[in-house]
Design an enzyme around this catalytic site. Sequence first.
Site, mmCIF file in Angstrom:
data_model
loop_
_atom_site.group_PDB
_atom_site.id
_atom_site.type_symbol
_atom_site.label_atom_id
_atom_site.label_comp_id
_atom_site.label_asym_id
_atom_site.label_seq_id
_atom_site.Cartn_x
_atom_site.Cartn_y
_atom_site.Cartn_z
ATOM 1 C CE LYS A 1 -3.927 1.918 2.680
ATOM 2 N NZ LYS A 1 -4.741 1.735 3.909
ATOM 3 C CB SER B 1 -8.045 3.886 2.971
ATOM 4 O OG SER B 1 -7.168 3.175 3.840
ATOM 5 C CB SER C 1 -8.175 0.928 5.709
ATOM 6 O OG SER C 1 -8.927 2.106 5.683
HETATM 7 N N1 GLN Z 1 -12.820 4.145 6.422
HETATM 8 C C1 GLN Z 1 -12.252 4.606 7.663
HETATM 9 C C2 GLN Z 1 -11.938 6.070 7.566
HETATM 10 O O1 GLN Z 1 -12.290 6.652 6.616
HETATM 11 C C3 GLN Z 1 -11.056 3.803 8.018
HETATM 12 C C4 GLN Z 1 -9.843 4.185 7.290
HETATM 13 C C5 GLN Z 1 -8.672 3.339 7.629
HETATM 14 O O2 GLN Z 1 -8.793 2.308 8.281
HETATM 15 N N2 GLN Z 1 -7.514 3.818 7.228
HETATM 16 O O3 GLN Z 1 -11.367 6.657 8.422
#
Ligand code: GLN
Length: 509
Positions: A84, A159, A183
């Site tokens: 990532k 994400s 994410s």
């Molecule tokens: N979707 C969550 C957010 O927008 C989690 C993001 C993540 O785990 N990096 O914060």
Amino acid sequence: MTDWTRKTADELAQALAAGEVTSVELTQAHLDRIAAVDGNADAGIHAFLHVDAEGALAQAKASDERRAAGTPASYLDGVPIAVKDVLATEGVPTTVASKILEGWIPPYDATVVKKLKEAGLPILGKTNMDEFAMGSSTEHSAYGPTRNPWDQTRIPGGSGGGSAAAVAAFEAPLALGTDTGGSIRQPAAVTGSVGVKPTYGGVSRYGLVAMANSLDQVGPVTRTVLDSALLHELIGGHDPLDSTSIDAPVPAFADAARQGAAGDLSGLKVGVIRELQGEGYQPGVQARFDESLDLLRAAGAEVVEVSCPNFVHALATYYLVMPCEASSNLAKFDAMRYGLRVTPDGDPSAEDVMRASRDAGFGDEVKRRIIIGTYALSSGYYDAYYGQAQKVRTLITQDFEAAFAQVDVLVSPTSPTTAFKLGEKLDDPIAMYLNDLATIPANLAGVPGISLPNGLADEDDLPSGFQILAPATEDVRLYRVGAALEAALEKNWGGPLLDRAPELEGVSA
Ligand code: GLN
């Protein structure tokens, strides 16, 4: 001819050890697959922001030399991986999918990347994500969205949608993600792959571009539970460069997964979290969840319902704690030290340059969270918002403690719905945030969680995910229970779920 891209990492490791294939051959096979299906922002999966073919092949060649000399660096030596774009990679661009870091080439490797290199895994490239890991759909990437391999009009989750889509589209057998609120697990759920958020402190965060330090955790994204366990063993362990890193030996995750695959869960007590199911969950997701509970029972587990009453406040708590930490972390992107610098006309002050650069460099979602966090941390509001959220966070941790006094693992659907359409929730931040309902409590309490595919929802034939949570430092339970459920599901399906994903058509990059 063997299609090496369809093999699991465990199978690839065995083929390499048996001399049936070289790392150069299978790294090239994955690079060819990427070239065929990944495309770009306009068409194709677009899981990658940067492909490092040259670097990966050089690493593969070195791996083959080690194998030939009889000195492989690890079990997975020579098995390629995608990373990532939130993790620093020396000499290879790291953008966090943000314009503000466009063109930044880190002078060092994140500890987990260093560990991959030491273990001999060729790094195929950097995967797409929501900017600064803020989002649940990968649509907040400044470089265009990733598409779900099951249906390219839909989101791959976020994400870490790039890592999950790369694995689900057979572009990489393994990937690294990061999970601050879901994410790793939510993208795994909506793409039919496996994702693990380790215990907080179990994997080093050094070299991870921080979103919210007290919540972030690096973890595996794979196609099988065993592959996640193998990768977790490689990246886990103490790191003196991360002050929150746990100083203890890495448990035998792969053994736990192999043991679990035998399918005997007698003596195990499973708790279904009352607050994380039912209303608000798509019927097909709930139906697959209920069937998975039956499979756990059939394997000998006792399934009971437990209540975690404060979990209903988890989302609100997270959306205070996380922006507060993010607003502080992102202050360092000031156009003085890294990346983008916009110099307004005239005789601009340093402040003017910072303002113009941050305005041009950050996307809307990132700005929204900086504003929320800065507001909540300002004097006069600090106690009412940030202080209060920290207190509720403690209550959520206590809910976990009370639940784990009764059961060995907790379970829920990973995500309330299957993959939604690209664009569907983009203008509605609250609807986007609701995707993380079931994944966030684990981050707030620091406990580990896994998501594995447990079928296709009847309404749309898209993957749903099953989440298993364990007490802190008991990640082995995720692998044992996850592998048992995976074995039972695949027996019913007659093979892996991803075998049912549509064939992808070639696109030009
Ligand atoms: N979707 C969550 C957010 O927008 C989690 C993001 C993540 O785990 N990096 O914060």
